[in-house]
Enzyme design. Structure first.
Site, PDB file in Angstrom:
ATOM      1  N   ILE A 179       8.467   2.348   9.084  1.00 38.89           N
ATOM      2  CA  ILE A 179       8.284   1.709  10.313  1.00 38.89           C
ATOM      3  C   ILE A 179       9.552   1.291  11.035  1.00 38.89           C
ATOM      4  CG2 ILE A 179       6.896   0.074  12.006  1.00 38.89           C
ATOM      5  CD1 ILE A 179       4.809   0.032   9.254  1.00 38.89           C
ATOM      6  N   ASN A 186       0.355  -6.266  -2.030  1.00 39.76           N
ATOM      7  CA  ASN A 186       1.271  -7.184  -2.634  1.00 39.76           C
ATOM      8  C   ASN A 186       1.077  -8.484  -2.270  1.00 39.76           C
ATOM      9  OD1 ASN A 186       2.788  -7.491  -0.132  1.00 39.76           O
ATOM     10  ND2 ASN A 186       3.107  -5.400  -0.009  1.00 39.76           N
ATOM     11  N   LYS A 211     -17.074   4.400  -4.524  1.00 37.94           N
ATOM     12  CA  LYS A 211     -16.405   3.796  -5.455  1.00 37.94           C
ATOM     13  C   LYS A 211     -16.442   4.680  -6.833  1.00 37.94           C
ATOM     14  CE  LYS A 211     -16.912  -0.491  -8.394  1.00 37.94           C
ATOM     15  NZ  LYS A 211     -17.923  -1.420  -8.952  1.00 37.94           N
ATOM     16  N   ASP A 259       5.274   1.007  -0.097  1.00 40.15           N
ATOM     17  CA  ASP A 259       6.031   2.107   0.021  1.00 40.15           C
ATOM     18  C   ASP A 259       5.217   3.333  -0.113  1.00 40.15           C
ATOM     19  OD1 ASP A 259       8.285   0.991   0.827  1.00 40.15           O
ATOM     20  OD2 ASP A 259       8.691   0.605  -1.227  1.00 40.15           O
TER      21      ASP A 259
END
Ligand code: C5P
Length: 410
Positions: A315, A217, A296, A286
């Site tokens: 966590i 992200n 690959k 998540d």
């Protein structure tokens, strides 16, 4: 963005230079100190003036440079008293082996050593940035002097490790100006978290799909790194568990690098119980791919198969559920309904404090706006709304956490 106060605004410093090749870095250090808002009086030994001229330091400080105990320009003839009575700190950078030896003995045979001896020891700390050849630093005499200076209450900053001007390699380089500034600001900060241990997660996680691809992200880690720096300034012993980010480690902070949520969990859980505070700023994924391909994944020409996902461990919830959890602070990065989402996390993860922020308005940026949500209500940082740079916010949040700990202990 709200104006942030420079780190050393209103501070009066004496910057002392003794004879070392790193005098060339002291000009840059002086520039940084002045930029950070400090009023700086420079004092140079005779040897320092062989490396850099007083004119340079006068121009950069905008104040006279004093080099001589017998300077007739001082109306009362007492430069050593005048310079130290108003100073908030004396920083000597570079501090040569000879100067350290003289300070350790309490000598006063030139202006710089004299003013160190004459300073009010309880309210004017002495910080030394050693600079010398690695053999000189390692010599038992220098080590003895360093130990004596520490015992006398001096703070030694560095020395650094690396290549030296003489071409040798080892301990003895003066710290870089940015590092000295960071250490000085920390030394002059209030210490509401003195003796406490603080654990912080920061940055994104990277969930590998195959050896070259992954899910991640836009978190930059800046907020968590700023919090680590602010907690260290406040006197805490700080451990920072960082996902993949491109940020330098704050001074004095222990850093553990991880990639995935599972690695972050494995790093945090064994440490958490030994900490007083846990701040989860990391944007933990998540979900992770259910399977990691060994090689690959190639284009087959057909429709790619769906990516199967599996849930990552939480966590923060796991730490908060420990039998004797640290004071747990969660972060909520949302795109809307900040207060409601933050309160929902507070309840669901059983936390004393959640800090809400708007994801798109924080990820990758240097400034932010926080909403603190706890059982008592809601509170904006900066106070009164608006935005502030992340270090300013981190300092305010650390002060709030310290205030809550003190209230809980009372
Ligand atoms: O509701 P959500 O799980 O997104 O809560 C975000 C908060 O929980 C943040 O403080 C984040 O660091 C923490 N968290 C975590 N482990 C996860 C997911 C989120 O520690 N797997």
């Amino acid at each position: 963005m709200a104006e942030s106060r420079p780190d050393l605004a209103g501070k009066r410093l004496v910057l002392g230079l003794s004879g070392g090749i790193a005098c060339y870095k002291s000009a840059e250090l002086l520039r940084l100190l002045v930029k950070a808002g400090a009023s700086v009086r420079v004092v140079m030994t005779e040897s320092a003036q062989r490396f850099i001229t007083p004119v340079t330091m006068q121009a950069l400080s905008g104040q006279p440079v004093t080099c001589d105990t017998w300077d007739a320009a001082e109306p009362n003839g007492m430069a050593h008293i005048n310079l130290t009575r108003e100073a908030d700190a004396v920083l000597i950078a570079p501090a040569s082996a000879d100067l350290m030896a003289r300070l350790a003995q309490g000598r006063a045979d030139d202006l710089l050593s004299l003013l160190c001896l004459a300073r009010p020891i309880d309210r004017c700390p002495l910080l030394l940035a050693p600079d010398m050849n690695c053999e000189m630093w390692a010599h038992p005499a220098t080590q003895r002097n360093a130990a004596q200076l520490r015992a006398d209450g001096c703070l030694l900053l560095g020395p650094d490790h690396g290549e030296q001007a003489c071409g040798e390699f080892g301990d003895g380089r003066m710290l870089e100006p940015e590092a000295l500034l960071e250490d000085l600001v920390a030394a002059l900060s209030p210490k509401p978290l003195a003796g406490e241990r603080v654990l912080i997660t920061a940055g994104p996680t990277f969930e590998a799909i195959d050896p070259v691809r992954g899910l991640t992200n836009r978190s930059s880690g800046k907020m968590g790194f700023a919090l680590a720096r602010a907690a260290r300034e406040a006197g805490a012993e700080v451990t920072l568990v960082a996902g993949p980010v491109h940020l330098p480690t704050p001074r004095g902070v222990r850093r553990i690098d991880v990639q995935s949520a599972e690695q972050m969990y494995a790093a945090v859980l064994p440490l958490a119980a030994a900490h007083r505070v846990f701040v989860a700023t990391a944007a933990v994924a998540d979900w992770r791919p259910a399977a990691l391909a060994d090689h690959k994944i190639k284009k087959s020409g057909e429709q790619p198969s769906a990516l199967a996902l599996t849930e990552n461990p939480d966590i923060l919830a796991a730490v908060a559920a420990l039998p004797q959890p640290p004071y747990c602070v969660g972060f909520a990065a949302e795109t809307q309904n900040l207060a409601a989402h933050a309160r929902e996390k507070l309840r669901r993860k059983k936390l004393p404090l959640v800090v809400g922020n708007l994801g798109p308005a924080t990820f990758g940026r240097d400034d932010n706006a926080l909403l603190l949500v706890d059982a008592a209500g809601e509170q904006s940082l900066p106070a009164g709304g608006g935005r502030a740079d992340k270090l300013t916010l981190a300092r305010q949040l650390v002060a709030e956490i310290a205030r809550r700990l003190a209230t809980a202990a009372a």
